[in-house]
Scaffold this motif. Sequence first.
Motif, PDB file in Angstrom:
ATOM      1  N   PRO A  64      48.153 -81.943  61.720  1.00  0.00           N
ATOM      2  CA  PRO A  64      47.395 -81.968  62.969  1.00  0.00           C
ATOM      3  C   PRO A  64      48.047 -81.108  64.052  1.00  0.00           C
ATOM      4  CG  PRO A  64      48.761 -83.916  62.832  1.00  0.00           C
ATOM      5  CD  PRO A  64      49.006 -83.143  61.573  1.00  0.00           C
ATOM      6  N   GLY A  65      47.205 -80.660  64.971  1.00  0.00           N
ATOM      7  CA  GLY A  65      47.709 -80.023  66.182  1.00  0.00           C
ATOM      8  C   GLY A  65      47.467 -80.973  67.334  1.00  0.00           C
ATOM      9  N   VAL A  66      47.009 -80.398  68.431  1.00  0.00           N
ATOM     10  CA  VAL A  66      46.690 -81.217  69.604  1.00  0.00           C
ATOM     11  C   VAL A  66      45.240 -81.671  69.514  1.00  0.00           C
ATOM     12  CG1 VAL A  66      46.510 -81.216  72.136  1.00  0.00           C
ATOM     13  CG2 VAL A  66      48.403 -80.014  71.004  1.00  0.00           C
ATOM     14  N   THR A  67      44.996 -82.941  69.802  1.00  0.00           N
ATOM     15  CA  THR A  67      43.651 -83.505  69.712  1.00  0.00           C
ATOM     16  C   THR A  67      42.660 -82.683  70.531  1.00  0.00           C
ATOM     17  OG1 THR A  67      44.618 -85.705  69.466  1.00  0.00           O
ATOM     18  CG2 THR A  67      42.303 -85.594  70.107  1.00  0.00           C
ATOM     19  N   LYS A  68      41.499 -82.394  69.916  1.00  0.00           N
ATOM     20  CA  LYS A  68      40.373 -81.698  70.556  1.00  0.00           C
ATOM     21  C   LYS A  68      40.669 -80.239  70.894  1.00  0.00           C
ATOM     22  CE  LYS A  68      37.565 -85.279  70.860  1.00  0.00           C
ATOM     23  NZ  LYS A  68      36.281 -85.337  70.140  1.00  0.00           N
ATOM     24  N   VAL A  69      41.758 -79.688  70.364  1.00  0.00           N
ATOM     25  CA  VAL A  69      42.046 -78.264  70.591  1.00  0.00           C
ATOM     26  C   VAL A  69      41.635 -77.482  69.344  1.00  0.00           C
ATOM     27  CG1 VAL A  69      43.842 -76.523  70.926  1.00  0.00           C
ATOM     28  CG2 VAL A  69      43.886 -78.646  72.244  1.00  0.00           C
ATOM     29  N   GLY A  70      40.603 -76.649  69.521  1.00  0.00           N
ATOM     30  CA  GLY A  70      40.123 -75.813  68.429  1.00  0.00           C
ATOM     31  C   GLY A  70      40.622 -74.386  68.579  1.00  0.00           C
TER      32      GLY A  70
ATOM     33  N   LYS B   3      44.507 -81.960  86.363  1.00  0.00           N
ATOM     34  CA  LYS B   3      44.242 -83.151  85.574  1.00  0.00           C
ATOM     35  C   LYS B   3      42.971 -82.955  84.742  1.00  0.00           C
ATOM     36  CE  LYS B   3      43.676 -88.145  85.901  1.00  0.00           C
ATOM     37  NZ  LYS B   3      43.581 -89.325  86.801  1.00  0.00           N
ATOM     38  N   SER B   4      43.075 -83.208  83.469  1.00  0.00           N
ATOM     39  CA  SER B   4      41.924 -83.059  82.563  1.00  0.00           C
ATOM     40  C   SER B   4      42.242 -83.764  81.254  1.00  0.00           C
ATOM     41  CB  SER B   4      41.648 -81.569  82.282  1.00  0.00           C
ATOM     42  OG  SER B   4      42.742 -81.000  81.565  1.00  0.00           O
ATOM     43  N   LYS B   5      41.205 -83.926  80.459  1.00  0.00           N
ATOM     44  CA  LYS B   5      41.399 -84.525  79.131  1.00  0.00           C
ATOM     45  C   LYS B   5      42.306 -83.635  78.282  1.00  0.00           C
ATOM     46  CE  LYS B   5      40.514 -87.935  76.324  1.00  0.00           C
ATOM     47  NZ  LYS B   5      41.017 -89.277  76.624  1.00  0.00           N
ATOM     48  N   LEU B   6      42.174 -82.305  78.451  1.00  0.00           N
ATOM     49  CA  LEU B   6      43.005 -81.360  77.700  1.00  0.00           C
ATOM     50  C   LEU B   6      44.484 -81.576  78.030  1.00  0.00           C
ATOM     51  CD1 LEU B   6      43.518 -78.897  75.905  1.00  0.00           C
ATOM     52  CD2 LEU B   6      43.040 -77.432  77.879  1.00  0.00           C
ATOM     53  N   LYS B   7      44.774 -81.668  79.327  1.00  0.00           N
ATOM     54  CA  LYS B   7      46.166 -81.885  79.747  1.00  0.00           C
ATOM     55  C   LYS B   7      46.696 -83.188  79.162  1.00  0.00           C
ATOM     56  CE  LYS B   7      49.085 -82.398  83.870  1.00  0.00           C
ATOM     57  NZ  LYS B   7      49.115 -82.383  85.354  1.00  0.00           N
ATOM     58  N   GLU B   8      45.876 -84.221  79.206  1.00  0.00           N
ATOM     59  CA  GLU B   8      46.281 -85.521  78.677  1.00  0.00           C
ATOM     60  C   GLU B   8      46.599 -85.432  77.183  1.00  0.00           C
ATOM     61  OE1 GLU B   8      44.185 -89.848  77.890  1.00  0.00           O
ATOM     62  OE2 GLU B   8      43.480 -88.654  79.594  1.00  0.00           O
ATOM     63  N   ASN B   9      45.727 -84.725  76.454  1.00  0.00           N
ATOM     64  CA  ASN B   9      45.939 -84.562  75.011  1.00  0.00           C
ATOM     65  C   ASN B   9      47.192 -83.743  74.721  1.00  0.00           C
ATOM     66  OD1 ASN B   9      43.680 -86.061  74.325  1.00  0.00           O
ATOM     67  ND2 ASN B   9      42.325 -84.268  74.231  1.00  0.00           N
TER      68      ASN B   9
END
Length: 886
Positions: free
Chosen positions: A196-202, A228-234
């Motif tokens: 796996p990589g980072v969640t939701k990162v394509g 702040k974003s979902k990406l940063k959190e992931n």
Amino acid sequence: MADKKLLLIDGNSVAFRAFYALYRQLESFKSPDGLHTNAIYAFKNMLDVLLKDVEPTHILVAFDAGKVTFRTKMYGEYKGGRAKTPEELLEQMPYIQEMLHDLGIKTYELKNYEADDIIGTFATKGEENGFQTTIVTGDRDLTQLASDKTTVEVTKSGVSELEAYTPEHMKEVNGVTPTEFIDMKALMGDNSDNYPGVTKVGPKTASRLTQKYGSVENLYEHVDEMKKSKLKENLINDKDKAFLAKKLATIDRDSPVTIDIDDVKRQPVDYEKLRQFYEKLNFRKFLAELNASGKGQDDTATEKVEYTVLDDHNFKDVKVTENDQVEFYLAMLGANYHLADFVGFSLKINDQIYVSKDVELLEEDNLKHLLEDEKIKKNVFDLKRTTVGLHRLGIHAHGLDYDMLLASYLVNNENNSNDLGEIAHLYGDYSVKTDMEVYGKGKSEHIPDDDILFNHLASKVNAIEKLKEPLLKKLKEHEQDDLFDTIEIPTARVLAKMEMNGMKVEASTLIQLQNEFAVKLKELEDKIYEQAGERFNLNSPKQLGHILFEKLGLPVLKKTKTGYSTSVEVLDQLKTQSPIVSEILDYRQIAKIQSTYVKGLLDVIQPDGRVHTRYLQTLTATGRLSSVDPNLQNIPTRTEEGKQIRKAFVPSEPDGYIFSCDYSQVELRVLAHVSGDAHMQEAFKTGYDIHSHTAMKIFHLDSPDQVTPLMRRHAKAVNFGIVYGISDYGLSKNLGISRKRAKEFIDNYFEQYPQIKDYMNKAVQEARDKGYAETIMHRRRYLPDIHAKKYTVRAFAERTAINSPIQGSAADIIKIAMINMQKKLDELHLKTKMVVQVHDELIFDVPKDELETIKKIVPEVMQSAVKLDVPLIADSGWGHNWYDAK
């Protein structure tokens, strides 16, 4: 130096691509001993192109040493989601390496490391030593190695099309540099390698982040600065995954290899070993290329043979007595000698050779007498081909006493070439060119100038004479002289008669079937279009895929490079989902019968109203016969539409009969005999249905009444699967059951038939001791790989050791039956003719007044062909066409 070129090939990856490039032809690419060869063949084709394009001075093919590497130690699930490599590919891997060694190419594998790491290390060594490097792979992970000195070629379509990755191309495709590609992979992970990589990162997000920050390390140094974003959190949550992924994605460019750049310098080709390799695997294309190059041949390749050209004036000078040694060769252009054009002939009488293009000279009294006199023994290359060819000229050949093709086949049945030149080369005689070298192939086929043709014809009869004694000596050494004299030679004579007889086919019946099938196809088309809601091209996988998976929303089970798979395997699994699928399958089945059998047979009916098949006597390593032009052994019997084709096969006399007689479960009876298994022998001796008997054993039932049709079907699959060395995996696939359940069936089978297990163990041990497996009639099958270090190669040879005596003995039994049957027909002066052999079945064309005699003698002759510890049973049927005779 600009001329220093290093070629690095990812062996496992390219072999995998090669395997699937010819996957649809998997069963067509087999060596004479049954080894699949599609991956080896495609790999060699790709290699030829690379060697020509790159012209490397140094070359290395790297292979994975095993599944355990430093990456699996780092992350246990690494590559864990991958499907098991097909056995059909695994068995080919050692042969790919053998071929590479013969070609002078170094191979290398390193424990705990992947082929990628070996390639990365050598790419670095190449750059340090001034090489221009080309890497070939099917894996885009290796594109991280691209530089101004290293180009990474990635296979796009099979192995024929490559995409070149340079740093510039990497930037165009991924938006990142080759080094940054590692960081991009770290963020997105890799489904193929199962990390796996980072969640939701394509790919797009990973590329954008990598372009902005340059590396994973720099990204995480600045991650707190991001909005702040979902990406940063992931990103924050999956930091450890990202850094682990980067380690897994990074190719080790300094792996502890034990060879250096000088060790991968391209070496000379070992032409003799390469020739033997191509012959073993029946790679005729590569053999022809090797022969055409003249490499590895001795000085006899240019030897001229002295000969006299026969014409209308001097043919009477040819005189022969019973004491003379005579060799004869009749040349025809094309494989199908029932129709092929005559090219010429050659004769060798003692030391004098005669050649001519005028085959009509053979009809003159002195030459015709020579060919028809039983007392004058003639040595020929192919007895059956020669007999049929002469018959077309009105000559009834007798005294054809020796067949070079059959002798060579028995000595080494791994080589099934039917080209005299190729066979002569096997025994070190390169004075004979191959037919491809002389005549060309396909559209370029032609008859050469007289000098070339006459020398070719002369060299052929010369080789028949020169190689007779060495071949007969080998047959005697192998204890196969009796097999040659009493089975193969008489079988060739019987087959020649059968082929010349042919079988009558009513074109009117086929045309009627053609019309009936056309109506059925139209009805199916209309039903399919109605359910689809539109008309489309039924024969287009792309259009069919759109209808099934996009418009009708059926589940997608498999994809190909060009879209959705609509293979029979896929459609079979979807039958219960929609009635349209069953109708498409029915349409395909009838369409194939229409084109292959109805139209196919109409095209090959000869002016005498018959079809004249050719039986290939030297094709299989087991001795089993094959039928071509047309294939009468392959007429469908599983569907009613397929069976209907047999209605067109009729007796030659209007009120005559077609009589069929076939052995009942002959291979299983042979197995019962050679194994001595008491339970199986009991079943056959008491007349039990063997499949029901086996079902009772493997399902632990008390009575045949408890056996259901499904149980019997499963038992039948086990019975025949055991003969062919089936695995639990193979049986599970065949029956659509779990692998665990399949293993239970096999274990129960051996528990109930313990002596069969003993036989299998003994057969393998004997093959190890002797180097070959042997039939009841002493037909040998040599197994050079029985001691191979590689498990997959050795396992294949072990399975062959088990099943060859079974399959080969069954093939010998039907041949003995055919020989005895023809003798009986001749002794009784019957008009009945044996016309077709379908493996365990014999078909006869019987006049009405001989039917009662044939009903009696055919089963008697077949059942008494050999004496086994269990009875041989032959079941008969008859009717006014082949369909009614079953």
